[in-house]
Write a protein that holds these residues in place. Structure first.
Motif, PDB file in Angstrom:
ATOM      1  N   ASP A   1       0.495  -1.443   0.008  1.00 31.98           N
ATOM      2  CA  ASP A   1       0.247  -0.075   0.029  1.00 31.98           C
ATOM      3  C   ASP A   1       1.364   1.125   0.025  1.00 31.98           C
ATOM      4  N   PRO A   2       0.831   2.003  -0.899  1.00 25.46           N
ATOM      5  CA  PRO A   2       1.889   3.561  -0.959  1.00 25.46           C
ATOM      6  C   PRO A   2       1.598   4.128   0.016  1.00 25.46           C
ATOM      7  N   GLU A   3       0.254   3.582   1.175  1.00 27.64           N
ATOM      8  CA  GLU A   3      -0.025   4.719   2.293  1.00 27.64           C
ATOM      9  C   GLU A   3       1.312   4.630   3.009  1.00 27.64           C
ATOM     10  N   ASP A   4       1.459   2.931   3.268  1.00 30.87           N
ATOM     11  CA  ASP A   4       2.390   2.691   4.036  1.00 30.87           C
ATOM     12  C   ASP A   4       3.692   3.928   4.090  1.00 30.87           C
ATOM     13  N   PHE A   5       4.208   4.000   2.991  1.00 26.18           N
ATOM     14  CA  PHE A   5       5.663   4.749   2.831  1.00 26.18           C
ATOM     15  C   PHE A   5       4.881   5.457   2.295  1.00 26.18           C
ATOM     16  N   ALA A   6       4.401   6.529   3.144  1.00 29.14           N
ATOM     17  CA  ALA A   6       3.976   8.284   2.829  1.00 29.14           C
ATOM     18  C   ALA A   6       4.541   8.368   4.115  1.00 29.14           C
ATOM     19  N   LYS A   7       4.024   7.660   5.109  1.00 30.65           N
ATOM     20  CA  LYS A   7       4.882   7.890   6.387  1.00 30.65           C
ATOM     21  C   LYS A   7       6.717   7.485   6.813  1.00 30.65           C
ATOM     22  N   PRO A   8       7.117   8.645   6.889  1.00 29.94           N
ATOM     23  CA  PRO A   8       8.992   8.407   7.141  1.00 29.94           C
ATOM     24  C   PRO A   8       8.853   7.160   8.460  1.00 29.94           C
ATOM     25  N   PRO A   9      10.144   6.143   8.738  1.00 31.97           N
ATOM     26  CA  PRO A   9       9.970   5.787   9.928  1.00 31.97           C
ATOM     27  C   PRO A   9      10.786   6.732  10.526  1.00 31.97           C
ATOM     28  N   LYS A  10       9.753   5.890  11.774  1.00 30.45           N
ATOM     29  CA  LYS A  10      11.413   6.070  13.736  1.00 30.45           C
ATOM     30  C   LYS A  10      11.525   5.747  13.250  1.00 30.45           C
ATOM     31  N   ILE A  11      12.634   5.510  14.010  1.00 27.78           N
ATOM     32  CA  ILE A  11      13.978   4.450  14.166  1.00 27.78           C
ATOM     33  C   ILE A  11      14.425   5.135  15.829  1.00 27.78           C
ATOM     34  N   VAL A  12      14.160   4.223  15.885  1.00 32.41           N
ATOM     35  CA  VAL A  12      14.895   4.095  17.400  1.00 32.41           C
ATOM     36  C   VAL A  12      16.271   2.972  17.938  1.00 32.41           C
ATOM     37  N   TYR A  13      17.079   3.821  18.500  1.00 29.91           N
ATOM     38  CA  TYR A  13      18.692   2.975  18.797  1.00 29.91           C
ATOM     39  C   TYR A  13      18.282   3.176  20.608  1.00 29.91           C
ATOM     40  N   ASN A  14      18.913   1.488  20.633  1.00 30.02           N
ATOM     41  CA  ASN A  14      19.026   1.659  21.751  1.00 30.02           C
ATOM     42  C   ASN A  14      19.878   0.531  22.395  1.00 30.02           C
ATOM     43  N   ILE A  15      21.045   0.799  22.551  1.00 26.02           N
ATOM     44  CA  ILE A  15      22.668   0.767  22.670  1.00 26.02           C
ATOM     45  C   ILE A  15      22.482   0.526  24.336  1.00 26.02           C
ATOM     46  N   GLN A  16      23.440  -0.226  24.733  1.00 23.84           N
ATOM     47  CA  GLN A  16      23.712  -0.684  25.734  1.00 23.84           C
ATOM     48  C   GLN A  16      24.550  -0.825  26.291  1.00 23.84           C
ATOM     49  N   VAL A  17      25.624   0.131  26.595  1.00 25.14           N
ATOM     50  CA  VAL A  17      27.150   0.645  27.054  1.00 25.14           C
ATOM     51  C   VAL A  17      27.968  -0.289  28.780  1.00 25.14           C
ATOM     52  N   ASN A  18      28.728  -0.992  28.871  1.00 26.71           N
ATOM     53  CA  ASN A  18      28.360  -1.496  30.285  1.00 26.71           C
ATOM     54  C   ASN A  18      29.566  -0.438  30.814  1.00 26.71           C
ATOM     55  N   HIS A  19      29.594   0.441  31.534  1.00 30.22           N
ATOM     56  CA  HIS A  19      31.412   1.501  31.798  1.00 30.22           C
ATOM     57  C   HIS A  19      31.678   0.830  33.087  1.00 30.22           C
ATOM     58  N   ASN A  20      31.317  -0.631  33.142  1.00 28.66           N
ATOM     59  CA  ASN A  20      32.002  -0.717  34.648  1.00 28.66           C
ATOM     60  C   ASN A  20      33.928  -1.527  34.670  1.00 28.66           C
ATOM     61  N   TYR A  21      34.467  -0.107  35.051  1.00 26.19           N
ATOM     62  CA  TYR A  21      35.690  -0.753  34.802  1.00 26.19           C
ATOM     63  C   TYR A  21      35.938  -0.535  36.309  1.00 26.19           C
ATOM     64  N   SER A  22      36.347  -1.877  37.247  1.00 31.36           N
ATOM     65  CA  SER A  22      36.472  -1.652  38.462  1.00 31.36           C
ATOM     66  C   SER A  22      37.970  -2.344  38.853  1.00 31.36           C
ATOM     67  N   SER A  23      37.962  -3.114  38.227  1.00 36.22           N
ATOM     68  CA  SER A  23      39.627  -2.840  38.447  1.00 36.22           C
ATOM     69  C   SER A  23      40.733  -2.585  37.053  1.00 36.22           C
ATOM     70  N   SER A  24      41.626  -2.483  37.145  1.00 38.64           N
ATOM     71  CA  SER A  24      42.874  -1.686  36.138  1.00 38.64           C
ATOM     72  C   SER A  24      43.665  -2.913  35.488  1.00 38.64           C
ATOM     73  N   ASP A  25      43.112  -4.001  35.861  1.00 40.10           N
ATOM     74  CA  ASP A  25      44.099  -4.885  35.259  1.00 40.10           C
ATOM     75  C   ASP A  25      43.088  -5.666  34.208  1.00 40.10           C
ATOM     76  N   GLU A  26      41.788  -5.692  33.923  1.00 43.10           N
ATOM     77  CA  GLU A  26      41.739  -6.242  32.629  1.00 43.10           C
ATOM     78  C   GLU A  26      41.714  -4.417  31.591  1.00 43.10           C
ATOM     79  N   THR A  27      41.612  -5.208  30.435  1.00 48.46           N
ATOM     80  CA  THR A  27      42.042  -4.484  29.532  1.00 48.46           C
ATOM     81  C   THR A  27      41.248  -5.042  28.480  1.00 48.46           C
ATOM     82  N   ILE A  28      41.126  -4.207  27.488  1.00 48.10           N
ATOM     83  CA  ILE A  28      39.998  -4.839  26.022  1.00 48.10           C
ATOM     84  C   ILE A  28      40.864  -4.484  25.020  1.00 48.10           C
ATOM     85  N   GLU A  29      41.515  -5.887  24.395  1.00 45.77           N
ATOM     86  CA  GLU A  29      41.975  -5.229  23.247  1.00 45.77           C
ATOM     87  C   GLU A  29      40.528  -4.882  22.226  1.00 45.77           C
ATOM     88  N   LEU A  30      41.401  -4.387  21.635  1.00 43.77           N
ATOM     89  CA  LEU A  30      40.440  -4.274  19.888  1.00 43.77           C
ATOM     90  C   LEU A  30      41.530  -4.495  18.987  1.00 43.77           C
TER      91      LEU A  30
END
Length: 182
Positions: free
Chosen positions: A151-180
């Motif tokens: 149905d062309p009516e379905d494409f007339a409205k712009p889509p609503k995009i919701v980004y849900n990103i969860q980032v864990n910033h729990n760096y309690s110990s300094s010995d742990e490193t993240i290698e990229l």
């Protein structure tokens, strides 16, 4: 077919799906679904079931509400307010009559036009038979367009995009490193 679908569910499930609250109509739903027998109902419930059935049959015959209320008050020796409650409970128990009545009349009219078409064919009145068959097919819904594709009516409205990103910033110990990986 509808009966097999209904039998698949218990009355409690049907009431939950249809959002019908648990109230005094629950035993009557269970009775109509065949989960309990008439003997499982108390004497008062059997009397009410009889009243509800009489009210519903009069309602289906096209009697007006004042006529139904008067008959129930006279026959069962109840007050007007109780008769009004019984009328509303009977309608809630059996469903709205308007759509049922409309569907029933549609089926009866379709069958009438089918019969008329057969009789016209027998009398070799082909033009009348074609018109009657066309009306029967129209009532059966055979001329409705089936929508396929997009149905062309379905494409007339712009889509609503919701980004849900969860980032864990729990760096309690300094010995742990993240290698990229680069």
């Amino acid at each position: 077919m509808a009966k097999s679908i209904i039998k698949k569910f218990k009355s409690r499930q049907i009431r939950r799906l249809l959002k019908i609250p648990d109230d005094e109509l629950a035993p009557y739903y269970a009775y109509y679904l065949g989960e309990i027998t008439i003997d499982d109902l108390t004497d008062m419930q059997q009397e009410k079931l009889t009243r509800y059935s009489k009210i519903w049959s009069q309602y289906l015959m096209g009697r007006t509400q004042p006529m139904i209320l008067g008959a129930i008050m006279k026959e069962h020796d109840v007050e007007l307010r109780q008769a009004q409650y019984d009328l509303s409970f009977a309608i809630r128990l059996h469903g709205p009559i308007d759509q049922v009545n409309k569907d029933g009349r549609r089926v009866a009219s379709r069958e009438f036009f089918d019969l008329l078409a057969q009789l016209a064919m027998k009398d070799k009145q082909y033009q009348v038979a074609v018109m009657a068959r066309d009306k029967a097919d129209h009532l059966a819904g055979l001329h409705k367009e089936e929508k396929e594709g997009f149905d062309p009516e379905d494409f007339a409205k712009p889509p609503k995009i919701v980004y849900n990103i969860q980032v864990n910033h729990n760096y309690s110990s300094s010995d742990e490193t993240i290698e990229l990986d680069e």
